[in-house]
Design a protein around this motif. Structure first.
Motif, PDB file in Angstrom:
ATOM      1  N   GLN A   1     -48.842  36.738 -94.377  1.00 50.47           N
ATOM      2  CA  GLN A   1     -49.288  36.183 -93.073  1.00 50.47           C
ATOM      3  C   GLN A   1     -49.191  37.254 -92.226  1.00 50.47           C
ATOM      4  O   GLN A   1     -48.356  38.280 -92.277  1.00 50.47           O
ATOM      5  CB  GLN A   1     -48.145  35.147 -92.574  1.00 50.47           C
TER       6      GLN A   1
ATOM      7  N   ASP B   1     -52.613  34.359 -88.913  1.00 50.87           N
ATOM      8  CA  ASP B   1     -53.493  33.947 -90.162  1.00 50.87           C
ATOM      9  C   ASP B   1     -52.614  34.448 -91.413  1.00 50.87           C
ATOM     10  O   ASP B   1     -52.059  35.588 -91.771  1.00 50.87           O
ATOM     11  CB  ASP B   1     -54.828  34.694 -90.168  1.00 50.87           C
ATOM     12  N   LYS B   2     -53.123  33.576 -92.608  1.00 53.86           N
ATOM     13  CA  LYS B   2     -52.637  33.767 -93.809  1.00 53.86           C
ATOM     14  C   LYS B   2     -53.792  34.344 -94.805  1.00 53.86           C
ATOM     15  O   LYS B   2     -54.910  33.964 -94.664  1.00 53.86           O
ATOM     16  CB  LYS B   2     -51.983  32.549 -94.428  1.00 53.86           C
ATOM     17  N   VAL B   3     -53.742  35.481 -95.288  1.00 53.49           N
ATOM     18  CA  VAL B   3     -54.555  35.995 -96.269  1.00 53.49           C
ATOM     19  C   VAL B   3     -54.071  36.148 -97.691  1.00 53.49           C
ATOM     20  O   VAL B   3     -52.905  36.283 -97.800  1.00 53.49           O
ATOM     21  CB  VAL B   3     -54.870  37.674 -95.730  1.00 53.49           C
TER      22      VAL B   3
ATOM     23  N   SER C   1     -58.681  32.886 -96.628  1.00 52.20           N
ATOM     24  CA  SER C   1     -57.777  32.981 -95.507  1.00 52.20           C
ATOM     25  C   SER C   1     -57.672  31.902 -94.774  1.00 52.20           C
ATOM     26  O   SER C   1     -57.953  30.496 -95.610  1.00 52.20           O
ATOM     27  CB  SER C   1     -58.548  34.050 -94.408  1.00 52.20           C
ATOM     28  N   ASN C   2     -57.364  31.509 -93.661  1.00 52.53           N
ATOM     29  CA  ASN C   2     -57.448  30.214 -93.104  1.00 52.53           C
ATOM     30  C   ASN C   2     -58.689  29.532 -92.749  1.00 52.53           C
ATOM     31  O   ASN C   2     -58.816  28.508 -92.695  1.00 52.53           O
ATOM     32  CB  ASN C   2     -56.689  30.485 -91.655  1.00 52.53           C
ATOM     33  N   SER C   3     -59.674  30.404 -92.814  1.00 49.58           N
ATOM     34  CA  SER C   3     -60.930  29.877 -92.484  1.00 49.58           C
ATOM     35  C   SER C   3     -62.165  30.199 -93.560  1.00 49.58           C
ATOM     36  O   SER C   3     -63.330  29.589 -93.385  1.00 49.58           O
ATOM     37  CB  SER C   3     -61.422  30.437 -91.125  1.00 49.58           C
TER      38      SER C   3
ATOM     39  N   PRO D   1     -58.941  38.958 -90.129  1.00 49.66           N
ATOM     40  CA  PRO D   1     -57.794  37.818 -89.717  1.00 49.66           C
ATOM     41  C   PRO D   1     -57.125  38.500 -88.439  1.00 49.66           C
ATOM     42  O   PRO D   1     -56.901  39.553 -88.179  1.00 49.66           O
ATOM     43  CB  PRO D   1     -56.999  38.232 -91.145  1.00 49.66           C
TER      44      PRO D   1
ATOM     45  N   LYS E   1     -57.110  42.082 -83.995  1.00 52.17           N
ATOM     46  CA  LYS E   1     -57.362  41.570 -85.483  1.00 52.17           C
ATOM     47  C   LYS E   1     -57.129  42.781 -86.540  1.00 52.17           C
ATOM     48  O   LYS E   1     -57.345  44.158 -86.137  1.00 52.17           O
ATOM     49  CB  LYS E   1     -58.840  41.127 -85.330  1.00 52.17           C
TER      50      LYS E   1
END
Length: 235
Positions: free
Chosen positions: A223, A204-206, A105-107, A200, A75
């Protein structure tokens, strides 16, 4: 009986006065019309210039976006974005009262994680002087903790110490006047330190948006690659 008809005529001087009056009135009206036209043109020019200024970004990415990774956890602990003033752009005040950083981000999604800028008061050189410049993200992270921008330094405790909340701050790599304004010729880095739960992982996309007082926001989206090293190239 012969009828006498009386006719009245306009003398030459009266005609001249009337003609002069008409010319003066016409000239005045023409001046008003031209002045209104010039005023409208100037306002349109000002509006267009202002619109172009708001539509274009004053700051731009200045080199390689990189991350600081925790290899065993796979990470990111940090994302760092080098920035500068775009060619022909005006200086930008990066004080936290005028600027903001939105992060997604993704989440997760945060409206503003920006804590502010590091200045000359937060970092001393080996000779005891302060020039407001940092040679590395690790040095800046130590200063950010000292300043209270982040609660914990991710570079401490072998990468197992994380801020309580995800925060962003700016530090300078080239600083000419030691203030919070990014000028032409200066170079800075937007650093994002992640809370443990927000870090991330690979793929994952940031996405970060730097919102500034004038000009369009600078949007950075990347990404996350495979985290096989402590320093990650995210370009």
């Amino acid at each position: 009986m012969q009828l006498v008809r009386h006719r009245r005529g306009i003398s030459g001087i009266e005609a001249s006065i009337l003609a002069i009056t008409i010319v003066i009135v016409a000239a005045a009206l023409a001046f008003v019309v031209l002045n209104m036209g010039f005023s409208t043109t100037q306002k349109a020019k000002t509006t267009i210039s202002a619109g172009l200024g708001e539509a274009s970004s004053t700051i731009q990415v200045d080199g390689t976006i990189f991350g600081s990774g925790h290899v065993s956890a796979a990470k990111l602990n940090y994302t760092a974005v080098p920035i500068k003033i775009a060619s022909g752009g005006d200086s930008v005040n990066l004080d936290d009262a005028t600027a903001a950083v939105k992060y997604l981000s993704n989440s997760i999604s945060y409206d503003n994680i920006y804590a502010g800028t590091l200045t000359t008061t937060t970092q001393d050189n080996d000779d005891g002087t302060a020039d407001g410049q940092w040679l590395s993200l690790e040095e800046a992270s130590e200063s950010a903790k000292d300043e209270g921008y982040i609660s914990d330094d991710p570079f401490e405790a072998d990468g197992s110490s994380f801020p309580a909340t995800t925060k962003a701050y700016v530090y300078w790599t080239v600083n000419d006047n030691n203030n919070e304004i990014l000028d032409q010729g200066e170079h800075a880095v937007l650093a994002i330190a992640y809370a443990s739960a927000d870090r991330p992982a690979a793929l994952d996309k940031v996405r970060a948006e730097i919102l500034i007082p004038t000009g369009a926001a600078l949007t950075i989206e990347r990404q996350v690659p495979l985290i096989t090293n402590e320093v990650i190239n995210m370009n």
